[in-house]
Design a protein around this motif. Sequence first.
Motif, mmCIF file in Angstrom:
data_model
loop_
_atom_site.group_PDB
_atom_site.id
_atom_site.type_symbol
_atom_site.label_atom_id
_atom_site.label_comp_id
_atom_site.label_asym_id
_atom_site.label_seq_id
_atom_site.Cartn_x
_atom_site.Cartn_y
_atom_site.Cartn_z
ATOM 1 N N THR A 254 13.663 -55.286 -58.550
ATOM 2 C CA THR A 254 14.358 -55.758 -57.371
ATOM 3 C C THR A 254 13.859 -54.717 -56.165
ATOM 4 O OG1 THR A 254 16.100 -54.010 -58.110
ATOM 5 C CG2 THR A 254 16.628 -56.278 -58.347
ATOM 6 N N THR A 255 13.575 -53.471 -56.680
ATOM 7 C CA THR A 255 12.944 -52.630 -55.656
ATOM 8 C C THR A 255 11.491 -53.411 -55.063
ATOM 9 O OG1 THR A 255 13.624 -50.825 -56.407
ATOM 10 C CG2 THR A 255 11.800 -50.503 -55.037
ATOM 11 N N LEU A 256 10.672 -54.215 -55.981
ATOM 12 C CA LEU A 256 9.430 -54.377 -55.689
ATOM 13 C C LEU A 256 9.526 -55.931 -54.712
ATOM 14 C CD1 LEU A 256 7.216 -53.806 -58.957
ATOM 15 C CD2 LEU A 256 7.209 -52.779 -56.716
ATOM 16 N N LEU A 257 10.667 -56.524 -55.115
ATOM 17 C CA LEU A 257 10.956 -58.102 -54.704
ATOM 18 C C LEU A 257 11.664 -57.537 -53.320
ATOM 19 C CD1 LEU A 257 13.095 -59.820 -57.322
ATOM 20 C CD2 LEU A 257 10.849 -60.583 -56.257
ATOM 21 N N GLY A 272 8.115 -42.649 -56.603
ATOM 22 C CA GLY A 272 8.305 -41.620 -57.614
ATOM 23 C C GLY A 272 8.996 -42.409 -58.622
ATOM 24 N N GLY A 273 10.152 -43.014 -58.288
ATOM 25 C CA GLY A 273 11.081 -43.530 -59.143
ATOM 26 C C GLY A 273 10.528 -44.671 -59.673
ATOM 27 N N ILE A 274 9.870 -45.637 -59.254
ATOM 28 C CA ILE A 274 8.958 -46.691 -59.779
ATOM 29 C C ILE A 274 8.130 -46.044 -60.930
ATOM 30 C CG2 ILE A 274 7.386 -48.724 -59.366
ATOM 31 C CD1 ILE A 274 10.293 -49.331 -58.075
ATOM 32 N N ALA A 275 7.311 -45.207 -60.353
ATOM 33 C CA ALA A 275 6.427 -44.620 -61.649
ATOM 34 C C ALA A 275 7.193 -43.957 -62.574
ATOM 35 C CB ALA A 275 5.703 -43.492 -60.740
ATOM 36 N N LEU A 276 8.131 -43.375 -62.608
ATOM 37 C CA LEU A 276 9.091 -43.280 -63.862
ATOM 38 C C LEU A 276 9.747 -44.067 -64.292
ATOM 39 C CD1 LEU A 276 11.240 -39.896 -62.051
ATOM 40 C CD2 LEU A 276 9.291 -39.664 -63.785
ATOM 41 N N ALA A 277 10.005 -45.196 -63.618
ATOM 42 C CA ALA A 277 10.449 -46.348 -64.356
ATOM 43 C C ALA A 277 9.327 -46.875 -65.529
ATOM 44 C CB ALA A 277 11.114 -47.548 -63.540
#
Length: 287
Positions: A254-257, A272-277
């Motif tokens: 959803t963040t990327l969308l 950073g949150g995306i990388a951790l995900a």
Amino acid sequence: MIYLVLSVLCTSFLFVIFKLFDVYKVQTLYAIVVNYVVACTVGILLSETDFDFGDMIQRSWFFGAIALGIFFILVFNLMAKTAQVAGVSVASVATKMSLVIPVVLGVVLYQEKLSGFQIAGIFLALAAVYFASMKDGGMEISKKSLVLPLLVFLGSGIIDASIKYFETEHLEPEEVSIFSAMLFGFAAISGFCFVGIKAVKKPLKVNFKNVVAGIFLGVPNYFSIFFLLRALQDGGLDSAAIFTLNNVAIVMLTTLLGIVLFKEKMNPKNWGGIALAVISIVLVALF
């Protein structure tokens, strides 16, 4: 795994639709009620068993479906109130971090085993949800307002844990469609009651735009629950891993969308949150 992927896609699509609600000035509450009616109808039409309400009452999960359907509406309204009082980011974090509750349930009640890598992945997933949801300026809320995010956290966790419980203790594979339909059906009834109470204070006007929006929301909403139940029944992964992957993948997608479709801005903490995900998904799914 395919059912989990489909559940993530359907749920992520819901967030896109909610974003469009804001763009086209759709009244969310009324669209949500219509959505539950549509989701219930889809479930009945796709059910592998004939729909007989008298027979439904005899099922061991029937009264639980009533309670869970009512809970859907209550938690939705708590989420809306939290977003208004504490901010959308706080509501999002409270909702997604609730994955802790079904994860703990799976380990404690169903003796599910987690490797050290998976445990590390779950903790990374919580951090990923937090950082991916943070906006510039942080997420400061007053102590008085903490009760709302706490209730959203508990409510969302109870819903996920209840779905796991019914899947494990009561549902046969062929009952998934009709069970999902009943959940949304009772949520719709609860929604009509809620709207009726509001209509006493302010006369209700039927808006065609709200109805259409509810129809577009109802189909993916139904399949988000249907595919999640199928993923839990599939047996490829423990429920702890499934709920972790489901929540983190939804936050990431959803963040990327939001970036691609709505040109939303990302700060370093979000990236950073995306990388951790991504790391948490690898740890939970592959180890």
